[in-house]
Design a protein around this motif. Sequence first.
Motif, PDB file in Angstrom:
ATOM      1  N   GLU A  99     131.255  45.724 113.004  1.00 26.68           N
ATOM      2  CA  GLU A  99     132.298  45.776 111.970  1.00 26.68           C
ATOM      3  C   GLU A  99     131.690  46.008 110.589  1.00 26.68           C
ATOM      4  OE1 GLU A  99     136.076  43.177 110.221  1.00 26.68           O
ATOM      5  OE2 GLU A  99     134.880  42.379 111.891  1.00 26.68           O
ATOM      6  N   VAL A 100     130.561  45.373 110.341  1.00 29.88           N
ATOM      7  CA  VAL A 100     129.885  45.546 109.046  1.00 29.88           C
ATOM      8  C   VAL A 100     129.406  46.987 108.890  1.00 29.88           C
ATOM      9  CG1 VAL A 100     127.923  44.849 107.625  1.00 29.88           C
ATOM     10  CG2 VAL A 100     129.200  43.131 108.923  1.00 29.88           C
ATOM     11  N   LEU A 101     128.824  47.551 109.941  1.00 32.34           N
ATOM     12  CA  LEU A 101     128.339  48.935 109.884  1.00 32.34           C
ATOM     13  C   LEU A 101     129.491  49.912 109.666  1.00 32.34           C
ATOM     14  CD1 LEU A 101     125.742  48.798 112.796  1.00 32.34           C
ATOM     15  CD2 LEU A 101     125.224  49.148 110.373  1.00 32.34           C
ATOM     16  N   GLN A 102     130.612  49.672 110.338  1.00 31.89           N
ATOM     17  CA  GLN A 102     131.777  50.536 110.170  1.00 31.89           C
ATOM     18  C   GLN A 102     132.282  50.496 108.726  1.00 31.89           C
ATOM     19  OE1 GLN A 102     133.330  52.518 112.740  1.00 31.89           O
ATOM     20  NE2 GLN A 102     134.321  53.409 110.957  1.00 31.89           N
ATOM     21  N   LYS A 103     132.381  49.290 108.179  1.00 31.53           N
ATOM     22  CA  LYS A 103     132.859  49.138 106.805  1.00 31.53           C
ATOM     23  C   LYS A 103     131.855  49.717 105.802  1.00 31.53           C
ATOM     24  CE  LYS A 103     135.658  44.988 107.688  1.00 31.53           C
ATOM     25  NZ  LYS A 103     136.970  45.501 107.279  1.00 31.53           N
ATOM     26  N   MET A 104     130.559  49.549 106.072  1.00 25.90           N
ATOM     27  CA  MET A 104     129.550  50.105 105.175  1.00 25.90           C
ATOM     28  C   MET A 104     129.642  51.626 105.151  1.00 25.90           C
ATOM     29  SD  MET A 104     127.126  49.624 103.000  1.00 25.90           S
ATOM     30  CE  MET A 104     126.142  48.114 103.132  1.00 25.90           C
ATOM     31  N   GLY A 105     129.824  52.234 106.330  1.00 21.98           N
ATOM     32  CA  GLY A 105     129.978  53.683 106.382  1.00 21.98           C
ATOM     33  C   GLY A 105     131.175  54.148 105.580  1.00 21.98           C
ATOM     34  N   TYR A 106     132.283  53.426 105.719  1.00 19.18           N
ATOM     35  CA  TYR A 106     133.505  53.784 104.988  1.00 19.18           C
ATOM     36  C   TYR A 106     133.299  53.662 103.476  1.00 19.18           C
ATOM     37  CZ  TYR A 106     138.121  53.261 102.912  1.00 19.18           C
ATOM     38  OH  TYR A 106     139.233  53.400 102.102  1.00 19.18           O
ATOM     39  N   VAL A 107     132.704  52.542 103.058  1.00 17.99           N
ATOM     40  CA  VAL A 107     132.486  52.313 101.627  1.00 17.99           C
ATOM     41  C   VAL A 107     131.572  53.387 101.041  1.00 17.99           C
ATOM     42  CG1 VAL A 107     131.390  50.758  99.958  1.00 17.99           C
ATOM     43  CG2 VAL A 107     132.958  49.845 101.682  1.00 17.99           C
ATOM     44  N   CYS A 108     130.515  53.731 101.761  1.00 16.78           N
ATOM     45  CA  CYS A 108     129.594  54.762 101.272  1.00 16.78           C
ATOM     46  C   CYS A 108     130.276  56.128 101.195  1.00 16.78           C
ATOM     47  CB  CYS A 108     128.356  54.833 102.171  1.00 16.78           C
ATOM     48  SG  CYS A 108     127.254  53.407 102.001  1.00 16.78           S
ATOM     49  N   MET A 109     131.200  56.384 102.096  1.00 16.26           N
ATOM     50  CA  MET A 109     131.986  57.623 102.010  1.00 16.26           C
ATOM     51  C   MET A 109     132.793  57.651 100.714  1.00 16.26           C
ATOM     52  SD  MET A 109     131.897  59.902 104.583  1.00 16.26           S
ATOM     53  CE  MET A 109     133.536  60.582 104.830  1.00 16.26           C
ATOM     54  N   THR A 111     132.112  56.184  97.935  1.00 20.40           N
ATOM     55  CA  THR A 111     131.249  56.292  96.754  1.00 20.40           C
ATOM     56  C   THR A 111     130.443  57.592  96.745  1.00 20.40           C
ATOM     57  OG1 THR A 111     129.503  55.032  97.879  1.00 20.40           O
ATOM     58  CG2 THR A 111     131.062  53.787  96.521  1.00 20.40           C
ATOM     59  N   GLY A 112     130.643  58.421  97.779  1.00 21.72           N
ATOM     60  CA  GLY A 112     129.928  59.698  97.844  1.00 21.72           C
ATOM     61  C   GLY A 112     128.491  59.583  98.308  1.00 21.72           C
ATOM     62  N   GLU A 113     128.119  58.431  98.852  1.00 23.15           N
ATOM     63  CA  GLU A 113     126.749  58.236  99.352  1.00 23.15           C
ATOM     64  C   GLU A 113     126.723  58.616 100.838  1.00 23.15           C
ATOM     65  OE1 GLU A 113     125.057  54.464  97.076  1.00 23.15           O
ATOM     66  OE2 GLU A 113     127.155  54.183  97.617  1.00 23.15           O
ATOM     67  N   TYR A 114     126.782  59.911 101.084  1.00 26.46           N
ATOM     68  CA  TYR A 114     126.996  60.409 102.442  1.00 26.46           C
ATOM     69  C   TYR A 114     125.800  60.165 103.375  1.00 26.46           C
ATOM     70  CZ  TYR A 114     130.919  62.678 100.125  1.00 26.46           C
ATOM     71  OH  TYR A 114     132.061  62.923  99.403  1.00 26.46           O
ATOM     72  N   GLU A 115     124.598  60.226 102.845  1.00 29.39           N
ATOM     73  CA  GLU A 115     123.437  59.968 103.692  1.00 29.39           C
ATOM     74  C   GLU A 115     123.441  58.533 104.205  1.00 29.39           C
ATOM     75  OE1 GLU A 115     121.257  61.805 105.041  1.00 29.39           O
ATOM     76  OE2 GLU A 115     121.542  63.719 104.000  1.00 29.39           O
ATOM     77  N   GLU A 116     123.802  57.591 103.331  1.00 34.23           N
ATOM     78  CA  GLU A 116     123.876  56.195 103.753  1.00 34.23           C
ATOM     79  C   GLU A 116     125.005  55.997 104.758  1.00 34.23           C
ATOM     80  OE1 GLU A 116     123.459  52.984 100.906  1.00 34.23           O
ATOM     81  OE2 GLU A 116     122.736  54.399  99.398  1.00 34.23           O
ATOM     82  N   ALA A 117     126.129  56.679 104.521  1.00 32.37           N
ATOM     83  CA  ALA A 117     127.244  56.592 105.465  1.00 32.37           C
ATOM     84  C   ALA A 117     126.821  57.133 106.828  1.00 32.37           C
ATOM     85  CB  ALA A 117     128.439  57.378 104.930  1.00 32.37           C
ATOM     86  N   LYS A 118     126.088  58.242 106.803  1.00 29.14           N
ATOM     87  CA  LYS A 118     125.595  58.845 108.042  1.00 29.14           C
ATOM     88  C   LYS A 118     124.728  57.856 108.819  1.00 29.14           C
ATOM     89  CE  LYS A 118     122.470  62.530 109.616  1.00 29.14           C
ATOM     90  NZ  LYS A 118     121.555  63.611 109.179  1.00 29.14           N
ATOM     91  N   GLU A 119     123.844  57.154 108.121  1.00 28.33           N
ATOM     92  CA  GLU A 119     122.961  56.179 108.777  1.00 28.33           C
ATOM     93  C   GLU A 119     123.773  55.076 109.463  1.00 28.33           C
ATOM     94  OE1 GLU A 119     120.178  54.655 105.975  1.00 28.33           O
ATOM     95  OE2 GLU A 119     119.284  56.620 105.544  1.00 28.33           O
ATOM     96  N   SER A 120     124.821  54.616 108.788  1.00 25.22           N
ATOM     97  CA  SER A 120     125.647  53.550 109.364  1.00 25.22           C
ATOM     98  C   SER A 120     126.337  54.012 110.635  1.00 25.22           C
ATOM     99  CB  SER A 120     126.698  53.083 108.344  1.00 25.22           C
ATOM    100  OG  SER A 120     126.095  52.435 107.248  1.00 25.22           O
ATOM    101  N   PHE A 121     126.925  55.215 110.601  1.00 29.53           N
ATOM    102  CA  PHE A 121     127.650  55.699 111.775  1.00 29.53           C
ATOM    103  C   PHE A 121     126.700  56.061 112.920  1.00 29.53           C
ATOM    104  CE2 PHE A 121     130.865  56.977 108.387  1.00 29.53           C
ATOM    105  CZ  PHE A 121     131.654  55.850 108.604  1.00 29.53           C
ATOM    106  N   GLU A 122     125.543  56.594 112.578  1.00 29.43           N
ATOM    107  CA  GLU A 122     124.558  56.895 113.623  1.00 29.43           C
ATOM    108  C   GLU A 122     124.079  55.612 114.305  1.00 29.43           C
ATOM    109  OE1 GLU A 122     122.492  61.093 112.187  1.00 29.43           O
ATOM    110  OE2 GLU A 122     121.624  59.186 111.511  1.00 29.43           O
ATOM    111  N   LYS A 123     123.920  54.548 113.527  1.00 29.61           N
ATOM    112  CA  LYS A 123     123.499  53.276 114.115  1.00 29.61           C
ATOM    113  C   LYS A 123     124.586  52.722 115.021  1.00 29.61           C
ATOM    114  CE  LYS A 123     120.949  49.126 113.079  1.00 29.61           C
ATOM    115  NZ  LYS A 123     120.144  48.410 112.066  1.00 29.61           N
ATOM    116  N   LEU A 124     125.840  52.891 114.609  1.00 25.12           N
ATOM    117  CA  LEU A 124     126.943  52.455 115.458  1.00 25.12           C
ATOM    118  C   LEU A 124     126.895  53.151 116.816  1.00 25.12           C
ATOM    119  CD1 LEU A 124     130.053  52.281 113.086  1.00 25.12           C
ATOM    120  CD2 LEU A 124     129.145  50.420 114.477  1.00 25.12           C
TER     121      LEU A 124
END
Length: 214
Positions: A99-109, A111-124
């Motif tokens: 749940e934390v990874l999903q929310k982190m990916g969403y939040v980074c999306m 804020t435009g931090e797409y690389e960080e969002a990508k890392e969260s979703f890939e880890k999921l």
Amino acid sequence: MTTFQLLLLIVAGGVFYLFFKQLFSGNHPKRGVDFEAKVADDQIGGINRPDKTFSTPEVQPTRMEQLLKMTDEAVAQDDFEEAKKALGSALIIDENHTEVLQKMGYVCMQTGEYEEAKESFEKLLLLDESDDMAHVSLANVLHKLGDEEGAEKHHERAIALDPEYAPHHFNYANTLYDLGRKKEALLGYTKAYELDNTLEEAEKMMKELGSDNE
């Protein structure tokens, strides 16, 4: 000594005998001995003294629950930086919390931090490859990063995992539309609307693309 006096002496002797018998028997209440409940919901008091009853202690939320609540409250106020701080603390507690990874990916999306969002979703997806929501989220991120081949692959995987979920078709159609593949996009919007006719945006895009083909 009169008969009456003799009677009083006998009664007094009986009272003293009973008193000392009780005193040394050990059956009298003892100061300093606490009440021990026999069962979990045993109570002291009752109807006459409700203030003397036990109460079940309130269950306190865990630190993880507190951080997730803080995240939701921050997102509701569009304070994504504060939400990201809370999620960062949550990941220190459990780096694999889905749940934390999903929310982190969403939040980074947001804020435009797409690389960080990508890392969260890939880890999921490393934790659960069959997570269709992680696939579609990653597809949207890859589209933002210009990786259209990767975006298309994950959109198709999300649809394969849950073909009856209208938003998967809608999201894929959006990506195809951005790429100029409007005929394919029209098929996606049409499928999304067939599955969920409350998707007004899908209906709008169907009419727009349908008129372009006339």
